[in-house]
Design a protein around this motif. Sequence first.
Motif, mmCIF file in Angstrom:
data_model
loop_
_atom_site.group_PDB
_atom_site.id
_atom_site.type_symbol
_atom_site.label_atom_id
_atom_site.label_comp_id
_atom_site.label_asym_id
_atom_site.label_seq_id
_atom_site.Cartn_x
_atom_site.Cartn_y
_atom_site.Cartn_z
ATOM 1 N N GLY A 1 -9.862 33.015 -33.079
ATOM 2 C CA GLY A 1 -10.094 34.499 -33.220
ATOM 3 C C GLY A 1 -11.579 34.996 -33.252
ATOM 4 O O GLY A 1 -11.743 36.383 -33.078
ATOM 5 N N HIS A 2 -12.406 34.188 -33.203
ATOM 6 C CA HIS A 2 -13.868 34.242 -33.290
ATOM 7 C C HIS A 2 -14.470 33.525 -31.893
ATOM 8 O O HIS A 2 -14.105 32.291 -31.562
ATOM 9 N N PRO A 3 -15.419 34.160 -31.596
ATOM 10 C CA PRO A 3 -16.430 33.493 -30.263
ATOM 11 C C PRO A 3 -16.749 32.021 -30.852
ATOM 12 O O PRO A 3 -17.262 31.776 -31.825
ATOM 13 N N TRP A 4 -16.779 30.993 -29.878
ATOM 14 C CA TRP A 4 -17.119 29.679 -30.163
ATOM 15 C C TRP A 4 -17.493 29.013 -28.986
ATOM 16 O O TRP A 4 -17.308 29.474 -28.042
ATOM 17 N N GLY A 5 -18.383 27.869 -29.201
ATOM 18 C CA GLY A 5 -18.666 27.215 -28.038
ATOM 19 C C GLY A 5 -18.793 25.957 -28.054
ATOM 20 O O GLY A 5 -18.423 25.312 -29.346
ATOM 21 N N VAL A 6 -19.409 24.777 -27.064
ATOM 22 C CA VAL A 6 -19.200 23.322 -27.252
ATOM 23 C C VAL A 6 -20.507 23.023 -26.579
ATOM 24 O O VAL A 6 -20.641 23.294 -25.344
ATOM 25 N N GLY A 7 -21.202 21.972 -26.825
ATOM 26 C CA GLY A 7 -22.551 21.594 -26.231
ATOM 27 C C GLY A 7 -22.243 20.245 -25.746
ATOM 28 O O GLY A 7 -21.918 19.287 -26.395
ATOM 29 N N PHE A 8 -22.813 19.825 -24.663
ATOM 30 C CA PHE A 8 -22.840 18.483 -24.011
ATOM 31 C C PHE A 8 -24.326 18.162 -23.660
ATOM 32 O O PHE A 8 -25.098 18.935 -23.410
ATOM 33 N N ALA B 1 -16.642 27.766 -39.124
ATOM 34 C CA ALA B 1 -17.291 28.511 -40.293
ATOM 35 C C ALA B 1 -18.582 29.388 -39.836
ATOM 36 O O ALA B 1 -18.698 30.536 -40.243
ATOM 37 N N VAL B 2 -19.412 29.071 -38.869
ATOM 38 C CA VAL B 2 -20.370 29.587 -38.143
ATOM 39 C C VAL B 2 -19.945 31.066 -37.711
ATOM 40 O O VAL B 2 -20.265 32.027 -37.950
ATOM 41 N N SER B 3 -18.886 30.638 -36.955
ATOM 42 C CA SER B 3 -18.262 31.866 -36.113
ATOM 43 C C SER B 3 -17.442 32.830 -36.995
ATOM 44 O O SER B 3 -17.807 34.181 -37.015
ATOM 45 N N ARG B 4 -16.865 32.484 -38.194
ATOM 46 C CA ARG B 4 -16.355 33.405 -39.176
ATOM 47 C C ARG B 4 -17.537 34.079 -39.745
ATOM 48 O O ARG B 4 -17.097 35.378 -40.068
ATOM 49 N N GLY B 5 -18.637 33.588 -40.057
ATOM 50 C CA GLY B 5 -19.852 34.187 -40.564
ATOM 51 C C GLY B 5 -20.339 35.190 -39.745
ATOM 52 O O GLY B 5 -21.313 35.895 -40.027
ATOM 53 N N GLY B 6 -19.952 35.524 -38.599
ATOM 54 C CA GLY B 6 -20.519 36.355 -37.502
ATOM 55 C C GLY B 6 -21.761 35.765 -36.557
ATOM 56 O O GLY B 6 -22.129 36.466 -35.870
ATOM 57 N N GLY B 7 -21.817 34.446 -36.489
ATOM 58 C CA GLY B 7 -22.715 33.930 -35.549
ATOM 59 C C GLY B 7 -22.148 33.046 -34.522
ATOM 60 O O GLY B 7 -20.639 33.503 -34.602
ATOM 61 N N LEU B 8 -22.504 32.468 -33.507
ATOM 62 C CA LEU B 8 -21.795 31.592 -32.760
ATOM 63 C C LEU B 8 -21.720 30.370 -32.956
ATOM 64 O O LEU B 8 -23.048 29.400 -33.023
ATOM 65 N N GLY B 9 -20.723 29.799 -33.337
ATOM 66 C CA GLY B 9 -20.522 28.368 -33.866
ATOM 67 C C GLY B 9 -20.351 27.466 -32.588
ATOM 68 O O GLY B 9 -19.707 27.781 -31.600
ATOM 69 N N LEU B 10 -21.079 26.227 -32.441
ATOM 70 C CA LEU B 10 -21.313 25.423 -31.450
ATOM 71 C C LEU B 10 -21.021 24.219 -31.962
ATOM 72 O O LEU B 10 -21.609 23.739 -32.816
ATOM 73 N N VAL B 11 -19.881 23.356 -31.168
ATOM 74 C CA VAL B 11 -19.489 22.159 -31.468
ATOM 75 C C VAL B 11 -20.431 21.169 -30.707
ATOM 76 O O VAL B 11 -20.482 21.484 -29.454
ATOM 77 N N GLY B 12 -20.786 20.085 -31.385
ATOM 78 C CA GLY B 12 -21.702 19.311 -30.349
ATOM 79 C C GLY B 12 -20.971 17.931 -30.137
ATOM 80 O O GLY B 12 -20.733 17.040 -30.708
#
Length: 324
Positions: A64-71, A33-44
């Motif tokens: 289709g949107h940039p995203w990331g994952v955090g550890f 949802a954050v990525s769809r909104g134009g930010g960078l959504g990160l999974v924790g």
Amino acid sequence: MTLSTAFTELFGVRHPIASAPMGGSAGGALAAAVSRGGGLGLVGAGGGEREWLARELPIVAGGGHPWGVGFLSWAADVGAVEQALEYGPDAVVLSFGDPSPFAESVRAAGAALIVQVTDLEEARRAIDAGADVVVAQGTESGGHGARHGRATLPFVPVVVDLAAPVPVLAAGGIADGRGVAAALVLGAAGALIGTRFQATAEALVEPASARAILEGRGEDTERNRVLDIARSSPWPDRYTARTLGHPYLDRWRGREAELAADPGARDAYQADVARGDLPSLPVWAGEAVDLVHDLPAAEELVATLAAQTEEAFARAGRPSRGTA
């Protein structure tokens, strides 16, 4: 209008906003949802529990949107990071520990390496590890952070100067667009926001925790290790956690060593949780919790934060162009 910064250009996002990779609560739906909104959504992803990764990452991957994952660097292993990389994240965030064991795998997969730091020693280590982005986390942040850290306002510009030309995101005590604008003025290329995104429709939090955040005040928060010890959580003692008030804080404040040496007290904590007398998790919340009043959809929240940021610059009489 949009604010173009080194961060937005690196990831191709519209707004200099990233949602914090809050362990357990920042799942695939929130990041998407954050990525769809134009930010960078990160999974924790926390320590990288394999089943959790297999459930949450497909929700955001391929959208289709940039995203990331955090550890958590101190808790994860290379295998967990490599599992996440199979889903094609644009970024991997490493926090609280040495990022170097994971850096090669992240670079080989073509993902950007984002390293969150809580002091200058960690900042130097992040640069040495080849971080593409550094997150400077001040002690106002909710959840875990440095026991002997520094506030966001003086910490961010020091890290900006140290890390240049690597872009820096500010974190800690930011819950609206005024905070994002302040981060940009400090020289950051954007903001990493936690507590505000914890209170959204997509966050994986219990309803009681969401209500507590809506009702909480900054002075109700406290940084401590008591709840980690009571829960037998193996967090390194150099990191404390900012939470809202809790009965075990009142009972054991200032007596960390005594609690750690008392297995009966830790058993009592688990028994209280099992009976429903205590929430299953502490309520992580930062000092900006006073600014959180609703539970919006995260995509809408990103738009709101971006508009607030523009408004803050307009009120200050500054051009809305951000920082490069």
